[in-house]
Design a protein around this motif. Structure first.
Motif, PDB file in Angstrom:
ATOM      1  N   ASN A 153       1.234  -0.842  -0.031  1.00  0.00           N
ATOM      2  CA  ASN A 153       0.214   0.328   0.221  1.00  0.00           C
ATOM      3  C   ASN A 153       0.686   1.041   0.179  1.00  0.00           C
ATOM      4  O   ASN A 153       0.230   2.167  -0.147  1.00  0.00           O
ATOM      5  CB  ASN A 153      -1.036   0.096   1.153  1.00  0.00           C
ATOM      6  CG  ASN A 153      -1.704  -0.765   1.357  1.00  0.00           C
ATOM      7  OD1 ASN A 153      -2.306  -1.615  -0.032  1.00  0.00           O
ATOM      8  ND2 ASN A 153      -2.419  -1.070   2.309  1.00  0.00           N
ATOM      9  N   ASP A 178      -7.382  -0.553  -5.751  1.00  0.00           N
ATOM     10  CA  ASP A 178      -6.813   0.594  -4.282  1.00  0.00           C
ATOM     11  C   ASP A 178      -7.236   1.773  -4.887  1.00  0.00           C
ATOM     12  O   ASP A 178      -6.131   2.439  -6.069  1.00  0.00           O
ATOM     13  CB  ASP A 178      -5.767   0.113  -4.261  1.00  0.00           C
ATOM     14  CG  ASP A 178      -5.450   0.997  -2.629  1.00  0.00           C
ATOM     15  OD1 ASP A 178      -5.699   1.875  -2.642  1.00  0.00           O
ATOM     16  OD2 ASP A 178      -4.169   0.706  -2.082  1.00  0.00           O
ATOM     17  N   HIS A 210      -7.957  -0.631  -0.737  1.00  0.00           N
ATOM     18  CA  HIS A 210      -6.387  -0.249   0.325  1.00  0.00           C
ATOM     19  C   HIS A 210      -6.621  -0.663   1.694  1.00  0.00           C
ATOM     20  O   HIS A 210      -7.882  -1.116   2.508  1.00  0.00           O
ATOM     21  CB  HIS A 210      -6.776   0.997   0.344  1.00  0.00           C
ATOM     22  CG  HIS A 210      -5.765   1.978   1.053  1.00  0.00           C
ATOM     23  ND1 HIS A 210      -4.311   2.210   0.528  1.00  0.00           N
ATOM     24  CD2 HIS A 210      -5.255   2.152   2.246  1.00  0.00           C
ATOM     25  CE1 HIS A 210      -3.237   2.131   1.064  1.00  0.00           C
ATOM     26  NE2 HIS A 210      -3.831   2.866   2.068  1.00  0.00           N
ATOM     27  N   ALA A 211      -5.653  -0.917   2.117  1.00  0.00           N
ATOM     28  CA  ALA A 211      -5.352  -1.893   3.513  1.00  0.00           C
ATOM     29  C   ALA A 211      -5.483  -2.786   3.534  1.00  0.00           C
ATOM     30  O   ALA A 211      -6.442  -3.721   4.939  1.00  0.00           O
ATOM     31  CB  ALA A 211      -5.555  -1.333   4.928  1.00  0.00           C
ATOM     32  N   VAL A 217      -9.801  -3.228   9.013  1.00  0.00           N
ATOM     33  CA  VAL A 217      -9.942  -2.194   8.544  1.00  0.00           C
ATOM     34  C   VAL A 217     -11.001  -2.714   7.980  1.00  0.00           C
ATOM     35  O   VAL A 217     -12.163  -2.245   7.427  1.00  0.00           O
ATOM     36  CB  VAL A 217      -9.547  -2.318   7.444  1.00  0.00           C
ATOM     37  CG1 VAL A 217      -7.685  -1.007   8.178  1.00  0.00           C
ATOM     38  CG2 VAL A 217      -8.624  -3.021   6.674  1.00  0.00           C
ATOM     39  N   VAL A 225     -11.463   0.668   0.885  1.00  0.00           N
ATOM     40  CA  VAL A 225     -10.243   0.502   2.325  1.00  0.00           C
ATOM     41  C   VAL A 225     -11.523  -0.519   2.434  1.00  0.00           C
ATOM     42  O   VAL A 225     -12.417  -0.653   2.973  1.00  0.00           O
ATOM     43  CB  VAL A 225     -10.007   1.033   4.063  1.00  0.00           C
ATOM     44  CG1 VAL A 225     -10.320   0.792   4.871  1.00  0.00           C
ATOM     45  CG2 VAL A 225      -9.857   2.596   3.159  1.00  0.00           C
TER      46      VAL A 225
END
Length: 251
Positions: A153, A178, A210-211, A217, A225
């Motif tokens: 990331n 992402d 993302h993540a 998350v 995310v």
């Protein structure tokens, strides 16, 4: 400083300590994990996502110690975990725009790791996620003698020409969906690495956001995310494989 000695399912004994040190005008609180034995071992810096050091990175440091590495999960925010996205962005965006500040945070953690008697100061790698990954890359661009850099990331680009100072292989992982690291950013990153003659590789994990590697998350309701358990395991295996190639542990 606290110490915890425990037996892992792999029967190795891992000792952990919290380490306080100064960086970025703050008192940072890192997590040091030591493998069994008394001999010197290769060492790994572990950098956290922008929210800060959490049990996710502490467990990764412990897992690396189980594999025989000395591992230091470093801090970003003076012992704080910035769960509020706006607060996190308010601190991280200026930090990500300032390579010298990132390098200062990275060097402070690196000094702690090098000072650990069990760590071999000549055999160190850096593994980072998000902001921690950007810091790992900046250490490379600053010419630090690392054996490997792995970043998830964090396909960040640096100041012109400084990637030529990277002296080790670089592995980068990113989710295909992402929005923070879109294809244009991937292209800029790989172009920088290629132009600098770096031994680089990029893994794009299909369908991941993302993540995607960060279990906590999955409770965050934020566009772009999300946790992807399968790709999280794959990315971890890729990181471990890189370390086995570039920083092998010999018992």
């Amino acid at each position: 400083m606290t110490t915890d000695t425990r037996h892992t399912p792999t029967t190795r004994t891992v000792t952990t300590r919290t380490i306080e040190y100064a960086a970025d005008g703050l008192t940072m609180i890192g997590h040091l994990a030591l493998p069994a034995g008394v001999d010197r071992r290769p060492a790994v810096l572990v950098g956290p996502e922008g929210v800060g050091l959490s049990d996710v990175e502490r467990r990764r440091a412990d897992a690396l110690a189980e594999l025989g590495y000395v591992a230091l999960a470093f801090d970003l925010h003076g012992g704080r975990y910035l769960g509020d996205p706006e607060e996190m962005l308010a601190r991280c965006m200026p930090l990500l725009a300032d390579p010298d500040r990132m390098r200062g945070i990275g060097h402070a953690a690196l000094d702690v790791l090098r000072a650990e008697p069990r760590a071999d100061p000549e055999r160190i790698a850096a593994v980072g996620y998000g902001t921690g990954g950007a810091i790992a890359l900046e250490l490379g661009r600053d010419g630090v003698d690392l054996r490997a850099i792995a970043t998830v990331n964090a396909l960040t680009t640096g100041r012109p020409g400084e990637a030529a100072h990277i002296r080790c292989p670089v592995w980068a992982g990113v989710g295909s969906e992402d929005p923070i690291m879109p294809p244009a950013q991937r292209d800029a990153f790989t172009a920088e690495m290629q132009a600098a003659g770096v031994d680089w590789r990029l893994a794009v994990y299909g369908g991941a956001l993302h993540a995607f590697h960060h279990p906590t998350v999955e409770h965050v309701v934020r566009p772009g995310v999300g946790y992807h358990p399968l790709h999280a395991r794959r990315a971890w295996r890729d990181v471990v494989d890189l370390l086995a190639e570039c920083l092998p542990v010999t018992d």
